[in-house]
Design a protein around this motif. Sequence first.
Motif, mmCIF file in Angstrom:
data_model
loop_
_atom_site.group_PDB
_atom_site.id
_atom_site.type_symbol
_atom_site.label_atom_id
_atom_site.label_comp_id
_atom_site.label_asym_id
_atom_site.label_seq_id
_atom_site.Cartn_x
_atom_site.Cartn_y
_atom_site.Cartn_z
ATOM 1 N N UNK A 1 2.448 -1.122 8.098
ATOM 2 C CA UNK A 1 1.667 -1.004 6.862
ATOM 3 C C UNK A 1 0.215 -0.717 7.240
ATOM 4 N N UNK A 2 -0.483 0.128 6.480
ATOM 5 C CA UNK A 2 -1.887 0.417 6.833
ATOM 6 C C UNK A 2 -2.754 -0.829 6.667
ATOM 7 N N UNK A 3 -3.802 -0.915 7.494
ATOM 8 C CA UNK A 3 -4.729 -2.043 7.373
ATOM 9 C C UNK A 3 -5.757 -1.776 6.276
ATOM 10 N N UNK A 4 -6.162 -0.519 6.141
ATOM 11 C CA UNK A 4 -7.133 -0.138 5.103
ATOM 12 C C UNK A 4 -6.340 0.454 3.944
ATOM 13 N N UNK A 5 -6.292 -0.265 2.863
ATOM 14 C CA UNK A 5 -5.420 0.133 1.753
ATOM 15 C C UNK A 5 -6.108 1.100 0.792
ATOM 16 N N UNK A 6 -7.383 1.363 1.011
ATOM 17 C CA UNK A 6 -8.123 2.139 0.012
ATOM 18 C C UNK A 6 -8.437 3.563 0.422
ATOM 19 N N UNK A 7 -7.916 4.042 1.562
ATOM 20 C CA UNK A 7 -8.246 5.414 1.975
ATOM 21 C C UNK A 7 -7.358 6.408 1.224
ATOM 22 N N UNK B 1 10.716 4.839 -3.242
ATOM 23 C CA UNK B 1 9.861 4.626 -2.065
ATOM 24 C C UNK B 1 8.386 4.707 -2.472
ATOM 25 N N UNK B 2 8.091 5.632 -3.374
ATOM 26 C CA UNK B 2 6.709 5.705 -3.891
ATOM 27 C C UNK B 2 6.375 4.425 -4.665
ATOM 28 N N UNK B 3 7.351 3.906 -5.385
ATOM 29 C CA UNK B 3 7.117 2.673 -6.148
ATOM 30 C C UNK B 3 6.785 1.515 -5.213
ATOM 31 N N UNK B 4 7.541 1.427 -4.109
ATOM 32 C CA UNK B 4 7.277 0.349 -3.142
ATOM 33 C C UNK B 4 5.898 0.533 -2.496
ATOM 34 N N UNK B 5 5.582 1.777 -2.142
ATOM 35 C CA UNK B 5 4.271 2.034 -1.520
ATOM 36 C C UNK B 5 3.152 1.619 -2.476
ATOM 37 N N UNK B 6 3.284 2.016 -3.738
ATOM 38 C CA UNK B 6 2.240 1.664 -4.717
ATOM 39 C C UNK B 6 2.139 0.150 -4.884
ATOM 40 N N UNK B 7 3.290 -0.502 -4.851
ATOM 41 C CA UNK B 7 3.286 -1.968 -4.992
ATOM 42 C C UNK B 7 2.454 -2.603 -3.875
ATOM 43 N N UNK C 1 12.600 -8.080 11.231
ATOM 44 C CA UNK C 1 11.655 -7.040 10.835
ATOM 45 C C UNK C 1 10.265 -7.668 10.718
ATOM 46 N N UNK C 2 9.309 -7.024 11.365
ATOM 47 C CA UNK C 2 7.912 -7.461 11.318
ATOM 48 C C UNK C 2 7.126 -6.465 10.479
ATOM 49 N N UNK C 3 5.949 -6.881 10.070
ATOM 50 C CA UNK C 3 5.023 -5.920 9.476
ATOM 51 C C UNK C 3 3.755 -6.009 10.300
ATOM 52 N N UNK C 4 3.018 -4.917 10.372
ATOM 53 C CA UNK C 4 1.774 -5.001 11.116
ATOM 54 C C UNK C 4 0.745 -5.716 10.247
ATOM 55 N N UNK C 5 0.526 -6.999 10.545
ATOM 56 C CA UNK C 5 -0.503 -7.707 9.789
ATOM 57 C C UNK C 5 -1.621 -8.103 10.736
ATOM 58 N N UNK C 6 -1.325 -8.951 11.728
ATOM 59 C CA UNK C 6 -2.375 -9.331 12.673
ATOM 60 C C UNK C 6 -1.931 -8.967 14.088
ATOM 61 N N UNK C 7 -2.857 -9.054 15.034
ATOM 62 C CA UNK C 7 -2.533 -8.698 16.415
ATOM 63 C C UNK C 7 -1.467 -9.629 16.995
ATOM 64 N N UNK C 8 -1.548 -10.918 16.622
ATOM 65 C CA UNK C 8 -0.587 -11.875 17.171
ATOM 66 C C UNK C 8 0.827 -11.506 16.721
ATOM 67 N N UNK D 1 7.506 3.979 5.162
ATOM 68 C CA UNK D 1 8.625 3.332 4.470
ATOM 69 C C UNK D 1 9.884 4.218 4.549
ATOM 70 N N UNK D 2 9.685 5.522 4.498
ATOM 71 C CA UNK D 2 10.826 6.440 4.619
ATOM 72 C C UNK D 2 11.454 6.317 6.015
#
Lengths: 283, 371
Positions: free
Chosen positions: B124-130, B277-283, B94-101, B141-142
């Motif tokens: 995962x979103x890159x901009x966490x504040x929108x 799932x909301x708890x994980x997202x908030x984390x 399992x990967x997460x979208x962090x960098x292009x590589x 996550x769902x």
Amino acid sequence: MPGRLEPERPAVGSPERGAQAPFAGLDIGSRTIALVEWNGREITRAQVVDTGTDPVRNARGLMEGRSYRHLVATGYGRHLAAERELAGEVISEIKAYGLGAYHLYPDAGTVLDIGGQDSKVIRIGPGGRVLRFEMNDRCAAGTGRFLENMAHALGLAVQDFGPHALSARGAPVRISSMCTVFAESEVVSLIARGEDSHRVALGLHQAIVDRVGGMVRRVGVQERFVFAGGVALNPCLQQLFSQALGVDLAVPDDPQIVGALGAALHAEQAARVLPDAHAARSA
Amino acid sequence: MAEREALGQIIQVARAPLDEWSARYPGHRAMGYLCSYVPEEMIHAAGLTPVRIRGNTSPLRYVDAHLQSFTCALCRSTLDQLLSGQLDSLAGAVFAHCCDAMQAQADLWRMHSGGTKFLDVVMQPAHLGTPSARAYLMAELTRFWQRLGQIGEKPLDVDRLRASIALYDETRDLVRSLQGFRHHLSVPDFYAILDAGQAMPREVFNSLLAALVSELEAAAAQPKAVAGPCLYLVGAVLDEPRLLDLVQDLGARVCGDDLCTGSRHFHGSVGNQDDPIAALADYYLQRPPCPSKYHPAHQPGAYVLQQARASGADGVVFVIEKFCEPHAFDYALILPTLDEAGLPHLMLEMEQTPSLEGLRTRLQAFVEMLH
């Protein structure tokens, strides 16, 4: 704060104190080994030999079985010197060059040390204390080894390489590769094409200055600017660095011993702080 | 001594090759992951054991046919492990979208896994504040959770997910306690414990770590003299444990870090909201972000300075993977803040097989500066 070791300061190892053994600094580099003996007031002996294939044996040869109150090693072979019980302590070359350059030039602000296989730029403050530094040891580009190989490719002894480049008439021939292996092939091709070997040599020196100059600018040029290490013996590089950086360079009479001198000075300071911690060692 | 026993058991598996994993933990099925933004709790709740795939310094034999030399050592080393069959026992990755590589790495794994392995990228979103970040992340996550249901060992069960979150939060609590005993452990041992937490089944790890923490608490009644300059480490993965040996050999200590495989991985707590799932997202939205993420309230320079100062650090050492753009960009942002505050710093650029002597000289000079 470790103060500068003023020559007029009452010396721990002065002759008046009897026949006490001197302090010593041993700089085991990739190409040369330098030994400096320091009596607390002046350098009593300084010698440089090739590192060769058995640095411990060659370092022991330099020490000639003498005893020292405290011997501090620096350079790539410093840990080997400690493991084989030649040295009671090790310090990095960066600290050693800072201390050595400060002793020779109390107003030193920046030290450029280009040795056999790496180059370092060190900003120093009061007492020779290192404030920041940059070091390149990724490849031989821009080091003494690069110069040696290029001199060899042009059929010159390394000590003749700088004067050969300085006598060039005309612009330097641009060298596109800084990889020691590829640059050597490039030099061979340029000569085969009929390029003037003086201008090729000048181009090679310019390539080193371009490469190392970037590293110097990252650290910042703070005068007085001291150029040390074996490569500082090269008059063409002295001139080109001075032009490129816009400063007068201070080049010690014997730039190869600056690290060993710094280690010897540290040996004295350490022995003063911990007089019983360092037994005298002999080769 | 129980402490030594627990420590020994933890450390011996910290960096063990993954091809030995199945034999060591019979009854467990390992699912590899490559980033600390992968929700391990979900993988665990699906009946699998999340195991972090780490880079190493083994010679690379296969990767050059697929990946450029100007890719970070983590991508190159882990893909080489996949291509050489060392990861065959994993149920997937399992990967997460962090960098292009890393994003491209996921595609390469899909191409070279023979189509039989589970592979997923948690976007995962890159901009966490929108305003939309939370809703988006919950949906993602769902999706991942439901996909795990297709291959998991157990049917999806929200109560089981809550239990997994509690288990992983227990690790976070224990690591928080362990942070207080850094000076009772060697530098390599401290990070070997964190490595083991990403390599062992958590049930096993938590029980060993709890025993170790209890022993350390008892031993800590005896004051311990600490000496040597204290470093705060910043960077991505720390896949060259010999660097930690060097720190120890040079008489320095590490009093805190912001490393993807270090303390950041175990930061905070997810907690027990009704909706796990909301708890994980908030984390993930609230955890101090890694440099591949952006949050307008997070100032990398101010954060590193505050953390380093709070930990009592004398200097900051950046351990940056060569060709890792997110960390290199953040490094440039952090430097002026540290310079202005007069906190010394050193950057060590890491490669898959770094020159240890060069690292030693730089580190030694830096430690000498801090004395």
